[in-house]
Design an enzyme around this catalytic site. Structure first.
Site, PDB file in Angstrom:
ATOM      1  N   LYS A   1       0.820  -1.214   0.000  1.00 42.11           N
ATOM      2  CA  LYS A   1       0.000   0.000   0.000  1.00 42.11           C
ATOM      3  C   LYS A   1       0.859   1.271   0.000  1.00 42.11           C
ATOM      4  O   LYS A   1       0.451   2.296  -0.542  1.00 42.11           O
ATOM      5  CB  LYS A   1      -0.923   0.037   1.225  1.00 42.11           C
ATOM      6  CG  LYS A   1      -1.817  -1.176   1.436  1.00 42.11           C
ATOM      7  CD  LYS A   1      -3.016  -1.184   0.514  1.00 42.11           C
ATOM      8  CE  LYS A   1      -4.058  -2.229   0.883  1.00 42.11           C
ATOM      9  NZ  LYS A   1      -3.613  -3.632   0.840  1.00 42.11           N
TER      10      LYS A   1
HETATM   11  C1  LIG Z   1      -4.128  -4.765   0.247  1.00 40.26           C
HETATM   12  C2  LIG Z   1      -3.324  -6.008   0.190  1.00 40.26           C
HETATM   13  C3  LIG Z   1      -3.566  -7.010  -0.775  1.00 40.26           C
HETATM   14  C4  LIG Z   1      -4.705  -6.938  -1.756  1.00 40.26           C
HETATM   15  O1  LIG Z   1      -4.526  -5.941  -2.723  1.00 40.26           O
HETATM   16  P1  LIG Z   1      -5.773  -5.436  -3.616  1.00 40.26           P
HETATM   17  O2  LIG Z   1      -5.272  -4.271  -4.362  1.00 40.26           O
HETATM   18  O3  LIG Z   1      -6.842  -5.062  -2.604  1.00 40.26           O
HETATM   19  O4  LIG Z   1      -6.193  -6.566  -4.478  1.00 40.26           O
HETATM   20  C5  LIG Z   1      -2.733  -8.120  -0.792  1.00 40.26           C
HETATM   21  N1  LIG Z   1      -1.740  -8.259   0.105  1.00 40.26           N
HETATM   22  C6  LIG Z   1      -1.483  -7.330   1.045  1.00 40.26           C
HETATM   23  C7  LIG Z   1      -0.391  -7.568   2.024  1.00 40.26           C
HETATM   24  C8  LIG Z   1      -2.260  -6.165   1.133  1.00 40.26           C
HETATM   25  O5  LIG Z   1      -2.001  -5.249   2.084  1.00 40.26           O
END
Ligand SMILES: *Cc1c(COP(=O)(O)O)cnc(C)c1O
Length: 466
Positions: free
Chosen positions: A112
């Site tokens: 993120k």
């Molecule tokens: C948010 C997240 C995901 C999923 O990503 P999306 O964009 O919601 O599909 C996968 N792994 C981790 C560690 C995350 O923080």
């Protein structure tokens, strides 16, 4: 660059407009009116450049006239300067044709940060130009809250207040939020579940006088700017492995469909992406859709990869819009049916088109632990549970033509110490810059799941910073 809603009944906006708006007023998601395309020569010109420069060049067509290129480039340099690896998103080779791209070297150790660090700086720039302020509110069960807090802490024109369910996040995840002591950061531990937190955030947005008094804004995963800031790492990986002369494939552990959508966007821009593989845990609605064109909502089940414990992948609507030949009426009708009936099927031709590019794998918790153990034993690689799901998906669907496969690593293993300990019997250390996380003082306020109490706490955070 202008943006239109997938449902066709919201005003078109420029990049700064969609950054601040998030969701479109008709409930749809903003998408570019036309897709920018890079030629092979354009891609080649990015080879060997620092990550921040690749990021600025790839994002530039999406930003359009909303920011001068020099400003965007400075924002990207600043956003990635604090990452814990000089390559920002390094590739690690696991097998002759299998690579991992580590997206977890940002301040909160999850992917993120790749977008959120850019987003915080974009907000600051756009708000300064408009002489405006916002209060970012959000609910989190894990990674989004800490990434938002790190992105907005100390910013002059934004306050950020994050609700988390008291006692229901991991200690690492809570401490990553509550040890950020900047005056513009508020953390509320709600006596309730993640759903209660989300309902409270929705209720704050629905309280129109409160919403306009505090200029509420959100940075959830439907914000287009987050997608745009996730496209560059797919470009960087592909260039390092021989694109545009050579095709590559990506495997992505998927929840809200934001990360894998960014890979689709890179392909739409002309990057030679041969295949996209989606990894799911037991919450496998997308895998079931790819298998049988039957997207049916089931109750969310907790798993070892909590950031993928999702049944309605909000960013899927952007792909749906493309699968339906950008027909907003058809998209709105499909989404209305999905909401009313909890299931969706797309026309056969569109489903077949999706299946030519996308593949999926569901991995339950015991298989996820087994995959973590196997990767550690065979390649000496420590993968967090989300990443392990993605790597298993990559191995289940290799490219027939032998294109290299890149599985994106979305979280640092130290964020999920219990799963790692259960799989391989060791405790992965936090990186040096976070080594004292457990000694840092925390600040948060407990509150009942009550709208008036929460609104009073949000107001108090904003006033503390005024
Ligand atoms: C948010 C997240 C995901 C999923 O990503 P999306 O964009 O919601 O599909 C996968 N792994 C981790 C560690 C995350 O923080």
């Amino acid at each position: 660059m202008r943006y239109i809603s997938t449902r066709g009944h919201a005003p078109a906006r420029d990049f700064a407009g969609v950054l601040l708006a998030g969701l479109a007023e008709d409930g749809g998601l903003y998408v570019p009116e036309t897709w920018p395309e890079f030629s092979p020569a354009d891609w080649r010109a990015l080879r060997g450049k620092p990550y921040a420069e690749v990021a600025a060049r790839v994002m530039q067509p999406f930003v359009g006239g909303a920011l001068p290129f020099g400003t965007l480039a400075a924002i990207c340099r600043d956003a990635y300067a604090g990452f814990g690896h000089p390559a920002v998103a390094p590739l690690v080779q696991l097998d002759h044709n299998l690579f991992v791209q580590e997206l977890f070297h940002g301040p909160t150790l999850a992917f993120k940060d790749m977008a959120m660090q850019v987003l915080g700086r974009l907000f600051e720039h756009v708000l300064a130009e408009r002489d405006a302020r916002v209060t970012i509110v959000g609910a989190t069960s894990g990674d989004t809250g800490s990434a938002a807090i790190e992105a907005f802490a100390g910013r002059a024109r934004a306050d950020v207040v994050i609700l988390h369910p008291a006692g229901r996040t991991s200690e690492v995840q809570r401490r990553q939020m509550t040890t950020v002591l900047a005056p513009n950061v508020g953390n509320i531990a709600v006596a309730g579940s993640f759903d209660d937190c989300q309902d409270l955030v929705k209720a704050m947005f629905a309280d129109v006088p409160f919403r306009s008094e505090l200029h509420l804004s959100a940075v959830n995963s439907i914000n287009w700017a987050r997608i745009a800031a996730q496209v560059p790492y797919y470009v960087a990986a592909a260039l390092a492995l021989g694109a545009p002369e050579r095709e590559v494939a990506f495997a992505v552990p998927t929840g809200n469909f934001g990360n894998v959508l960014a890979a689709w966007v890179a392909r739409r821009m002309g990057l030679p992406v041969a295949r996209l593989v989606i990894g799911s845990n037991r919450n496998d609605i997308l895998v079931r859709f790819l298998a049988a064109n039957d997207m049916r909502v089931q109750p969310v089940e907790p798993s070892l990869s909590p950031s993928m414990d999702i049944q309605v992948s909000s960013n899927f609507e952007r792909l749906l819009f493309e699968l339906l030949d950008r027909d907003p009426a058809a998209t709105a009708a499909a989404m209305a049916r999905f909401r009313a009936e909890g299931r969706m099927a797309v026309p056969d031709a569109a489903w077949h088109r999706a299946r030519r590019l996308f593949h999926g794998l569901r991995l339950d918790d015991p298989a996820t632990l087994a995959e973590i153990r196997r990767l550690h034993a065979t390649a000496g690689y420590l993968a967090d549970p989300h990443t392990a799901v993605g790597i298993a998906a990559a191995q289940a669907h290799p490219c027939p033509a032998g294109a290299p496969m890149v599985a994106v690593a979305t979280a640092h293993p130290a964020k999920f110490p219990d799963a790692i300990a259960a799989a391989v019997g060791l405790h992965p250390p936090l990186p040096p810059r976070l080594a004292d996380l457990y000694q840092r003082p925390e600040r948060y306020t407990g509150a009942p799941a009550d709208l008036a109490a929460i609104e009073a706490l949000v107001r108090a955070t904003v006033q503390r910073n005024a």
